[in-house]
Design a protein around this motif. Structure first.
Motif, PDB file in Angstrom:
ATOM      1  N   ALA A   7     -20.481 -74.658 -38.728  1.00 18.56           N
ATOM      2  CA  ALA A   7     -21.450 -73.628 -39.096  1.00 18.56           C
ATOM      3  C   ALA A   7     -22.269 -73.176 -37.896  1.00 18.56           C
ATOM      4  N   TYR A   8     -22.745 -74.122 -37.104  1.00 17.68           N
ATOM      5  CA  TYR A   8     -23.519 -73.740 -35.922  1.00 17.68           C
ATOM      6  C   TYR A   8     -22.659 -72.990 -34.906  1.00 17.68           C
ATOM      7  N   THR A   9     -21.390 -73.357 -34.817  1.00 17.62           N
ATOM      8  CA  THR A   9     -20.488 -72.630 -33.925  1.00 17.62           C
ATOM      9  C   THR A   9     -20.312 -71.198 -34.397  1.00 17.62           C
ATOM     10  N   LEU A  10     -20.078 -71.015 -35.693  1.00 18.31           N
ATOM     11  CA  LEU A  10     -19.919 -69.658 -36.231  1.00 18.31           C
ATOM     12  C   LEU A  10     -21.187 -68.836 -36.059  1.00 18.31           C
ATOM     13  N   ILE A  11     -22.327 -69.460 -36.270  1.00 21.92           N
ATOM     14  CA  ILE A  11     -23.590 -68.738 -36.099  1.00 21.92           C
ATOM     15  C   ILE A  11     -23.729 -68.279 -34.649  1.00 21.92           C
ATOM     16  N   SER A  12     -23.410 -69.170 -33.706  1.00 24.34           N
ATOM     17  CA  SER A  12     -23.557 -68.783 -32.293  1.00 24.34           C
ATOM     18  C   SER A  12     -22.569 -67.701 -31.888  1.00 24.34           C
TER      19      SER A  12
END
Length: 148
Positions: A7-12
């Motif tokens: 999720a944090y990867t997709l957000i970034s």
């Protein structure tokens, strides 16, 4: 907890740099909002029963999915690259070989291990905190549900 690294990867990848901190904090605050709503489900259960509680939670989940489907933009890059992706994935080895390639990376293994430990810790707190406080303070279960 299992999806947090992804999720944090997709957000970034999907959010511009000037709004990245806001997006990460918004996503991170969802854990605490979810915990508060879980505590409020104790009040629903005490007042209306478990069936109404589960139906209410399912209703909120359905509404959340519908709002996300309407509000969030589609992933145009995925749609563009999606044409002919079945042939490409067959040539490259497929889902299981790709997953085993990813899971063979030590850093990924540590991330999943840390996510698992974090999930288990949160689950233990979630499972045992409410019964403990209900037993220790039997006259204050409604207050606990609101304060937690």
């Amino acid at each position: 907890a299992f999806a947090v690294p992804a999720a944090y990867t997709l957000i970034s990848e999907k959010v511009s740099e000037d709004k990245l901190a806001l997006a990460n904090s918004f996503y991170g605050s969802g854990v605490y909002v979810g915990g508060a709503l879980a505590s409020l489900s104790l009040l629903l259960d005490n007042n209306f029963g478990w069936r109404i509680t589960l139906e209410t939670i399912a209703g909120f989940g359905f509404v959340s999915v519908m709002v996300a489907g309407l509000v969030l933009p589609s992933d145009s890059l995925r749609m563009i690259n999606g044409a002919g992706s079945e042939e490409k994935s067959k040539q490259e080895g497929g889902l299981f070989s790709d997953a085993s390639d990813i899971l063979s990376i030590p850093r990924v293994q540590f991330i999943y291990l840390a996510s698992f430990v974090r999930f288990c810790s949160g689950l233990l707190i979630g499972v045992w905190a409410a019964p403990y406080y209900k037993q220790a303070f039997p006259d204050s279960s409604a207050e606990y549900a609101l304060i937690n």
